[in-house]
Design an enzyme around this catalytic site. Structure first.
Site, PDB file in Angstrom:
ATOM      1  CB  SER A 169       3.826   5.663  -1.052  1.00 25.71           C
ATOM      2  OG  SER A 169       3.574   4.789  -1.427  1.00 25.71           O
ATOM      3  CG  ASP A 265       6.019  -0.890   3.284  1.00 33.42           C
ATOM      4  OD1 ASP A 265       4.936  -0.692   2.820  1.00 33.42           O
ATOM      5  OD2 ASP A 265       7.074   0.769   2.484  1.00 33.42           O
ATOM      6  CG  HIS A 295       3.482   2.132   2.224  1.00 28.16           C
ATOM      7  ND1 HIS A 295       4.591   2.046   1.823  1.00 28.16           N
ATOM      8  CD2 HIS A 295       2.036   2.850   2.133  1.00 28.16           C
ATOM      9  CE1 HIS A 295       4.644   2.304   0.306  1.00 28.16           C
ATOM     10  NE2 HIS A 295       2.961   2.874   0.933  1.00 28.16           N
TER      11      HIS A 295
END
Length: 328
Positions: A169, A265, A295
């Protein structure tokens, strides 16, 4: 007529990842909304919610912590060594959390999984969080840790010629942009591999992905991502900086890249776009799309075969890529 993209509201999510989302959501529901809390209070809640998911997993031969000097003050690192074998490669790992949340503790199992599966030393970076600091502070701290690991390799018992950098991320964002900074400083050779897990690669996300995956039923919402950007950036104009949005960067000359891409995602389109850009620039790239994953799905490795598979794929790639690096 504008195209309208439909969301499946999470019904396309892998059942084990659905359980992970439901259980974490239920835990969050026991606390006040994060948006109603101060940043320190929100972090405490996030740590508590994630704690059960970091338990268990591989046992390390040794785990030590120390501090690394950076241009923005000392940064703590956690060093996991899975075995007694000397001169192993190292993976410097940058945790996610929107530059705002999470820590070495929330990502401890992720780091131990890579250490054990790839037989590498993993060095986790406890960079300073936003909004207390803003771009480029945390990024420059990550770059400083890479330089430190290279210079201190003998002391650390690692092979300086086989360093990788990885993250998930926001940590994936800083992995990519740190590699750009090192390349542009003439130090691109320090890194031999980049591991990107559902990385943030662009401050702008397409309408399609906002509509399909940015609402209820998935792990990262559109409004949540915008709040993270607001915390991280020093000014709105930073969105167009290639060290914030590496999709805008010249990506030639980077080391080999592995992209772990969850199917469901908000950021999936960014990874797919970056894969095309890397290929066009002649950068070796391997990607895997994990069906039904969202995610943060790697954190569900204790219950989800899809997460186990993603760890194994990346670890095998990392091991093979670093072996090739040792052969020149």
């Amino acid at each position: 007529m504008a195209h309208e993209w439909a969301t499946l509201n999470g019904t396309d999510v892998d059942p084990d990842i659905r359980r992970f989302i439901d259980e974490t959501s239920a835990e969050y529901a026991r606390h006040p909304l994060l948006s109603s809390l101060s940043i320190p209070e929100a972090r405490k809640v996030a740590e508590a919610v994630r704690a059960p998911w970091t338990a268990g997993g591989p046992v390390m031969h040794s785990t030590v912590e120390q501090t690394v000097p950076t241009p923005h003050g000392p940064v703590r690192v956690r060093i996991h060594n899975p075995s007694a074998r000397a001169d192993k490669p190292a993976l410097i790992y940058v945790h996610g959390g929107g530059w705002t949340l999470f820590s070495l503790d929330t990502h401890d199992r992720l780091m131990r999984e890579y250490a054990a599966r790839a037989d590498v030393v993993v060095i986790g970076v406890d960079y300073d969080l936003s909004p207390e600091v803003r771009f480029p502070v945390a990024l420059e701290q990550v770059v400083a840790v890479v330089r430190w690991a290279s210079k201190q390799a003998q002391t650390l018992g690692i092979d300086a010629t086989r360093l990788a950098l990885g993250g998930d991320s926001a940590g994936g964002n800083m992995t990519f942009t740190a590699a750009l900074m090192l390349r542009d400083a003439g130090e691109g050779g320090l890194l031999k591999a980049l591991l990107l897990n559902y990385a943030v690669l662009n401050a702008e996300t397409s309408d399609e992905y906002h509509a399909r995956f940015g609402g209820e039923g998935y792990m990262l919402a559109s409004d949540e991502m915008e709040a993270f950007w607001a915390n991280y950036l020093s000014a709105p104009s930073d969105r167009a900086n290639p060290l914030v949005s590496p999709m805008l960067a010249d990506v030639a000359g980077l080391p080999p890249v592995f992209l772990a891409i969850p199917e469901c995602d908000l950021l999936t389109g960014q990874s797919l776009d970056m894969e095309r850009r890397l290929i066009a620039a002649g950068v070796p790239v391997q990607s895997r799309i994990y069906q039904g994953a969202t995610h943060s799905f790697l954190e569900a490795v204790s219950i989800a075969p899809v997460a186990d598979r993603a760890f194994q794929d990346a670890s095998e790639w990392l091991r093979d890529t670093l072996i090739q690096a040792s052969r020149g």
